[in-house]
Design an enzyme around this catalytic site. Sequence first.
Site, short mmCIF file in Angstrom:
data_model
loop_
_atom_site.label_atom_id
_atom_site.label_comp_id
_atom_site.label_asym_id
_atom_site.label_seq_id
_atom_site.Cartn_x
_atom_site.Cartn_y
_atom_site.Cartn_z
N GLU A 98 -39.13 47.95 23.24
CA GLU A 98 -40.08 48.35 24.29
C GLU A 98 -39.30 48.91 25.48
O GLU A 98 -38.80 48.15 26.32
CB GLU A 98 -40.91 47.12 24.70
CG GLU A 98 -42.17 47.51 25.44
CD GLU A 98 -42.97 46.28 25.91
OE1 GLU A 98 -43.69 46.43 26.90
OE2 GLU A 98 -42.85 45.22 25.30
N LYS A 144 -40.28 25.11 18.25
CA LYS A 144 -40.84 26.39 17.78
C LYS A 144 -42.36 26.36 17.54
O LYS A 144 -42.87 27.07 16.70
CB LYS A 144 -40.12 26.85 16.50
CG LYS A 144 -38.62 26.99 16.71
CD LYS A 144 -37.85 27.28 15.46
CE LYS A 144 -36.36 27.31 15.78
NZ LYS A 144 -35.51 27.47 14.62
N ASP A 172 -31.82 31.65 19.31
CA ASP A 172 -32.77 31.59 18.21
C ASP A 172 -34.10 32.18 18.71
O ASP A 172 -34.78 31.55 19.53
CB ASP A 172 -32.95 30.13 17.78
CG ASP A 172 -33.81 30.02 16.52
OD1 ASP A 172 -34.61 30.93 16.27
OD2 ASP A 172 -33.68 29.00 15.82
N HIS A 227 -46.05 53.15 30.57
CA HIS A 227 -45.80 52.97 29.14
C HIS A 227 -45.80 54.31 28.41
O HIS A 227 -45.02 54.52 27.50
CB HIS A 227 -46.86 52.04 28.53
CG HIS A 227 -46.45 50.60 28.58
ND1 HIS A 227 -46.52 49.87 29.74
CD2 HIS A 227 -45.91 49.78 27.65
CE1 HIS A 227 -46.07 48.64 29.50
NE2 HIS A 227 -45.69 48.57 28.25
#
Length: 353
Positions: free
Chosen positions: A31, A163, A239, A337
């Site tokens: 991005e 997670k 991670d 964007h």
Amino acid sequence: MPIGFVALPVGIAGPLVLDGRTYYVPMATTEGCLVASTNRGCKAIGESGGAQSVVLRDGMTRAPAVRFGTAARAAELKFFLEDPANFDTLAIVFNRSSRFGRLQGIKCSLAGRNLYMRFSCSTGDAMGMNMVSKGVQNVLDYLQTDFSDMDVISISGNFCSDKKPAAVNWIEGRGKSVVCEAIIKEEVVKKVLKTSVSALVELNMIKNLAGSAVAGALGGFNAHASNIVSAVFIATGQDPAQNVESSHCITMMEAVNDGKDLHISVTMPSIEVGTVGGGTQLASQSACLDLLGVKGASLESPGSNARLLATIVAGSVLAGELSLMSALAAGQLVRSHMKYNRSSRDMTKAAAS
Ligand code: ADP
């Protein structure tokens, strides 16, 4: 069966002025706008004298699940583990696993005859999952003598909680809990961020606080902390799956100095990072850690590299929040964007040339 690497563009945002030092923050992302936006936030922070951070807590957690014949027996183990008189013995057993893993505490929760024990320990410069798991295994083996009727269901019983979105991390913290703040001057809000202090304060209240409450958010009282967290995590060999809880963040914005300037803060209770172990050893990721001055183990003060990295993550999130919120307040989001994310330039070729 490793077959190669997936190439990702890496940009830097900065200088980020944090606690009197400057950092160039590596971000791996597809991005394009994200790096540009974080960079703008860094500029606003720098022109206002920099950001300050505090590490509130540092401890990785693992919570095994065990089962007994009765709930009363599960409660007996809970009381045993939480009795301060037993802590020293449990710590000696736990700490045998590593030079760096040091038991901090155990919090227990019952579901009938099932007991969940959330062990928390310091882990030096490692993110610490292996370290804490080894310590927990030592304690489970030790407990089996006095609680031979204990049936170990799993070394991870999800009360850890790794997670997955979970209130326990949001409230108790996991990894590093960090608060980071800055006072952005009125003229910088106008010149660099192209908006006003009052517009930002109002937007923060309606979007990040009330809007997230309407959505029933869990740790998501922010605009896009996870954008920055994931990009920095991937660049520095963390991670990426731990982005789930590492991105928990409440962004606060208040007018200060007679309503002229903006006080902005991000409070992030569970930033899980390390500078040794896992993906941090890979060449590119290690180079990114080096760029930040936090590569590898700190010999003088084990844990200080990982804690510093956590503050840099929070400082970068602060910059990202500042810039995106300003773009939203000024109605610039879609335009920027279109400009930065529709580039026809192939970044993999650009990097190779
Ligand atoms: P994790 O627990 O994050 O999964 P690893 O077990 O892969 O991490 O890596 C930690 C290893 O690095 C341990 O073997 C530990 O002894 C070693 N190590 C060396 N220096 C440090 C340090 N300063 N802090 C933490 N671990 C260190």
